[in-house]
Design a protein around this motif. Structure first.
Motif, PDB file in Angstrom:
ATOM      1  N   PRO A  13       0.827  -1.214   0.000  1.00  0.00           N
ATOM      2  CA  PRO A  13       0.000   0.000   0.000  1.00  0.00           C
ATOM      3  C   PRO A  13       0.860   1.262   0.000  1.00  0.00           C
ATOM      4  CG  PRO A  13      -0.819  -1.587   1.602  1.00  0.00           C
ATOM      5  CD  PRO A  13       0.517  -2.096   1.117  1.00  0.00           C
ATOM      6  N   GLY A  14       0.458   2.227  -0.811  1.00  0.00           N
ATOM      7  CA  GLY A  14       1.195   3.481  -0.933  1.00  0.00           C
ATOM      8  C   GLY A  14       2.275   3.446  -1.984  1.00  0.00           C
ATOM      9  N   SER A  15       2.575   2.276  -2.519  1.00  0.00           N
ATOM     10  CA  SER A  15       3.670   2.148  -3.493  1.00  0.00           C
ATOM     11  C   SER A  15       3.373   2.857  -4.811  1.00  0.00           C
ATOM     12  CB  SER A  15       3.990   0.674  -3.742  1.00  0.00           C
ATOM     13  OG  SER A  15       2.853   0.003  -4.268  1.00  0.00           O
ATOM     14  N   ARG A  17       2.867   5.766  -5.168  1.00  0.00           N
ATOM     15  CA  ARG A  17       3.480   7.096  -5.090  1.00  0.00           C
ATOM     16  C   ARG A  17       5.011   7.035  -5.090  1.00  0.00           C
ATOM     17  NH1 ARG A  17      -0.924   7.278  -1.569  1.00  0.00           N
ATOM     18  NH2 ARG A  17       0.392   6.790   0.210  1.00  0.00           N
ATOM     19  N   CYS A  18       5.601   5.854  -5.176  1.00  0.00           N
ATOM     20  CA  CYS A  18       7.055   5.696  -5.164  1.00  0.00           C
ATOM     21  C   CYS A  18       7.573   5.469  -6.583  1.00  0.00           C
ATOM     22  CB  CYS A  18       7.444   4.491  -4.305  1.00  0.00           C
ATOM     23  SG  CYS A  18       6.935   4.623  -2.595  1.00  0.00           S
ATOM     24  N   ILE A  44      -0.610   0.048  -7.647  1.00  0.00           N
ATOM     25  CA  ILE A  44       0.002  -0.471  -6.423  1.00  0.00           C
ATOM     26  C   ILE A  44       0.891  -1.658  -6.787  1.00  0.00           C
ATOM     27  CG2 ILE A  44      -0.457  -1.700  -4.257  1.00  0.00           C
ATOM     28  CD1 ILE A  44      -2.977  -0.005  -3.986  1.00  0.00           C
TER      29      ILE A  44
END
Length: 120
Positions: A21-23, A25-26, A61
Motif C-alpha cells: 500500500p502506498g507504493s 506514489r514511489c 500499487i
C-alpha cells in the motif's frame, strides 16, 4: 484491477498475492530493485482469499504473487481470474512498454495452425 482466485488462498502454501500500500506514489525502479534484493522495507499486506472472493485494487500499487510452496504429488496450481479496467488515455509503460502484439505471426497464437484450418 480485480483478482478473483479460483482456489482458496488462505495459507502461504500456494503463494497468495502480496500488496505494498502506498507504493503507487514511489518510483518503480527503486521498488522493483528493492523487492528483488530484499532492501525494500515498505509495509505490505497479504490478504487471505477464498475461491470466488473479489479483491479490487488500484492497478498502480506494486503487487506480486508469492512463491507457490506446494511440492511433489501435492503440488497445486493457483488459477486466478485477473481483470483490469483503465481509462482509454491510461498507458502502463512500466509493465507493457509497447503496443506490439504478443505474437508477431497470428498463426502462432493457435499452435502454428491457422484458425479454421485444423484439417490441413
Amino acid at each position: 484491477t480485480i483478482f478473483v482466485p479460483l482456489v482458496d488462498l488462505l495459507t502461504d502454501e500456494l503463494g497468495p498475492p502480496q500488496f505494498f500500500p502506498g507504493s503507487q506514489r514511489c518510483t518503480r525502479e527503486h521498488l522493483y530493485t528493492g523487492l528483488g534484493d530484499g532492501s525494500c522495507h515498505l509495509p505490505h499486506c497479504t490478504p487471505q482469499l477464498c475461491a470466488g472472493d473479489a479483491l479490487a485494487f488500484d492497478y498502480r500499487i506494486i503487487h506480486r504473487g508469492q512463491a507457490n510452496l506446494s511440492r511433489g504429488a501435492a503440488r497445486r496450481s493457483r488459477p486466478m481470474l485477473y481483470l483490469v479496467y483503465a481509462k482509454p488515455w491510461f498507458t502502463d509503460v512500466h509493465n507493457f512498454p509497447s503496443d506490439a502484439p504478443l505474437f508477431a505471426d497470428p498463426d502462432a497464437a493457435v499452435g502454428g495452425h491457422a484458425a479454421g484450418n485444423e484439417g490441413g
